[in-house]
Motif scaffolding. Structure first.
Motif, short mmCIF file in Angstrom:
data_model
loop_
_atom_site.label_atom_id
_atom_site.label_comp_id
_atom_site.label_asym_id
_atom_site.label_seq_id
_atom_site.Cartn_x
_atom_site.Cartn_y
_atom_site.Cartn_z
N SER A 126 0.85 -1.20 0.00
CA SER A 126 0.00 0.00 0.00
C SER A 126 0.88 1.24 0.00
O SER A 126 1.01 1.91 1.02
N PRO A 127 1.49 1.57 -1.14
CA PRO A 127 2.38 2.73 -1.17
C PRO A 127 1.63 4.00 -0.77
O PRO A 127 0.46 4.17 -1.13
N PRO A 128 2.26 4.88 -0.01
CA PRO A 128 1.61 6.15 0.34
C PRO A 128 1.18 6.90 -0.92
O PRO A 128 1.85 6.86 -1.95
N ARG A 129 0.06 7.57 -0.84
CA ARG A 129 -0.51 8.26 -2.00
C ARG A 129 0.44 9.26 -2.64
O ARG A 129 0.47 9.40 -3.85
N HIS A 130 1.22 9.97 -1.78
CA HIS A 130 2.09 11.01 -2.32
C HIS A 130 3.13 10.47 -3.30
O HIS A 130 3.70 11.22 -4.07
N THR A 131 3.37 9.17 -3.29
CA THR A 131 4.38 8.60 -4.18
C THR A 131 3.86 8.42 -5.61
O THR A 131 4.64 8.38 -6.54
N GLY A 132 2.55 8.28 -5.75
CA GLY A 132 1.97 8.02 -7.07
C GLY A 132 2.26 6.61 -7.58
O GLY A 132 2.00 6.32 -8.73
N LEU A 133 2.79 5.76 -6.72
CA LEU A 133 3.15 4.39 -7.12
C LEU A 133 2.00 3.43 -6.90
O LEU A 133 1.20 3.59 -5.98
N GLN A 134 1.96 2.42 -7.74
CA GLN A 134 1.03 1.31 -7.57
C GLN A 134 1.75 0.24 -6.75
O GLN A 134 2.98 0.17 -6.78
N PRO A 135 1.01 -0.60 -6.03
CA PRO A 135 1.67 -1.69 -5.31
C PRO A 135 2.49 -2.54 -6.30
O PRO A 135 2.02 -2.88 -7.38
N HIS A 136 3.72 -2.80 -5.93
CA HIS A 136 4.59 -3.64 -6.76
C HIS A 136 5.72 -4.20 -5.90
O HIS A 136 6.03 -3.65 -4.85
N ARG A 137 6.27 -5.27 -6.36
CA ARG A 137 7.38 -5.91 -5.66
C ARG A 137 8.69 -5.33 -6.19
O ARG A 137 8.96 -5.39 -7.39
N PRO A 138 9.51 -4.75 -5.33
CA PRO A 138 10.80 -4.23 -5.81
C PRO A 138 11.73 -5.39 -6.17
O PRO A 138 11.58 -6.50 -5.68
N ARG A 139 12.67 -5.12 -7.04
CA ARG A 139 13.66 -6.14 -7.38
C ARG A 139 14.62 -6.37 -6.23
O ARG A 139 15.09 -7.48 -6.01
N GLN A 140 14.92 -5.28 -5.49
CA GLN A 140 15.90 -5.39 -4.42
C GLN A 140 15.61 -4.36 -3.34
O GLN A 140 15.15 -3.26 -3.62
N VAL A 141 15.89 -4.74 -2.11
CA VAL A 141 15.87 -3.83 -0.97
C VAL A 141 17.30 -3.74 -0.47
O VAL A 141 17.96 -4.76 -0.27
N VAL A 142 17.78 -2.53 -0.31
CA VAL A 142 19.16 -2.30 0.11
C VAL A 142 19.15 -1.69 1.51
O VAL A 142 18.41 -0.74 1.77
N PHE A 143 19.97 -2.24 2.38
CA PHE A 143 20.06 -1.79 3.76
C PHE A 143 21.38 -1.06 4.00
O PHE A 143 22.36 -1.31 3.31
N ALA A 144 21.40 -0.20 5.00
CA ALA A 144 22.63 0.49 5.38
C ALA A 144 23.50 -0.39 6.27
O ALA A 144 24.66 -0.09 6.47
N SER A 145 22.94 -1.46 6.78
CA SER A 145 23.64 -2.32 7.73
C SER A 145 23.72 -3.76 7.22
O SER A 145 22.70 -4.34 6.83
N LYS A 146 24.91 -4.35 7.26
CA LYS A 146 25.06 -5.76 6.88
C LYS A 146 24.25 -6.65 7.80
O LYS A 146 23.68 -7.65 7.38
N ARG A 147 24.21 -6.28 9.08
CA ARG A 147 23.46 -7.08 10.07
C ARG A 147 21.98 -7.10 9.74
O ARG A 147 21.32 -8.14 9.78
N ARG A 148 21.41 -5.96 9.36
CA ARG A 148 19.99 -5.90 9.00
C ARG A 148 19.73 -6.68 7.72
O ARG A 148 18.74 -7.38 7.60
N ALA A 149 20.61 -6.54 6.75
CA ALA A 149 20.44 -7.27 5.50
C ALA A 149 20.46 -8.77 5.75
O ALA A 149 19.63 -9.51 5.21
N ALA A 150 21.38 -9.22 6.59
CA ALA A 150 21.47 -10.65 6.90
C ALA A 150 20.21 -11.13 7.61
O ALA A 150 19.70 -12.22 7.34
N ALA A 151 19.69 -10.30 8.52
CA ALA A 151 18.49 -10.69 9.29
C ALA A 151 17.25 -10.79 8.41
O ALA A 151 16.34 -11.55 8.71
N LEU A 152 17.22 -10.04 7.31
CA LEU A 152 16.02 -10.01 6.47
C LEU A 152 16.19 -10.73 5.13
O LEU A 152 15.25 -10.84 4.35
N HIS A 153 17.38 -11.21 4.86
CA HIS A 153 17.67 -11.85 3.57
C HIS A 153 16.71 -13.01 3.27
O HIS A 153 16.12 -13.07 2.19
N THR A 154 16.52 -13.92 4.20
CA THR A 154 15.67 -15.09 3.98
C THR A 154 14.21 -14.68 3.74
O THR A 154 13.56 -15.19 2.83
N THR A 155 13.73 -13.75 4.54
CA THR A 155 12.34 -13.28 4.41
C THR A 155 12.13 -12.64 3.04
O THR A 155 11.14 -12.93 2.36
#
Length: 132
Positions: free
Chosen positions: A55-84
């Motif tokens: 449910s993208p916020p209206r101000h973005t003008g985006l339709q719901p879609h699956r991104p190709r990639q999510v990039v994190f600032a932290s290796k620890r966070r990326a590792a914790a969410l990689h499987t999900t």
């Protein structure tokens, strides 16, 4: 003060930001987790991402879609969410900081202290601004 405990100390809140890095470089969604002074769990981050993606916020003008990639600032966070994220068909990466970032942060911190927008040292209630 801390919203749950009522502690009168200033809190340094965490904030979750969902940013489109390319092509626009804009904030798509944000949230201050609860409690704001503790790092959000991987589950809270996953829930935030799922909500913003479905449910993208209206101000973005985006339709719901699956991104190709999510990039994190932290290796620890990326590792914790990689499987999900992989289970949803979304890639997971880590943003690399430019090599001159510490110098820029130190300059920004000094400017904020000089202008009275921040404090440095023990009075700040945590690590000094610009500290690694």
């Amino acid at each position: 003060s801390h919203p749950e405990s009522g502690d009168p100390r200033l809190a340094r809140p965490y904030i979750l930001l969902l940013v489109s890095l390319f092509p626009a470089g804009r904030v798509l969604a944000h949230r201050v987790p609860s409690p704001p002074d503790r790092p959000p769990s991987a589950r809270r981050i996953a829930d935030f991402l799922a909500e913003a993606i479905s449910s993208p916020p209206r101000h973005t003008g985006l339709q719901p879609h699956r991104p190709r990639q999510v990039v994190f600032a932290s290796k620890r966070r990326a590792a914790a969410l990689h499987t999900t994220l992989a289970a949803c068909g979304v890639g997971c990466g880590v943003l690399s900081a430019p090599p001159d970032l510490p110098a820029h942060l130190a300059k920004l911190a000094a400017t904020m202290v000089d202008r009275g927008l921040a404090t440095a040292g023990a009075a700040a209630g945590g690590a000094p601004l610009g500290a690694p």
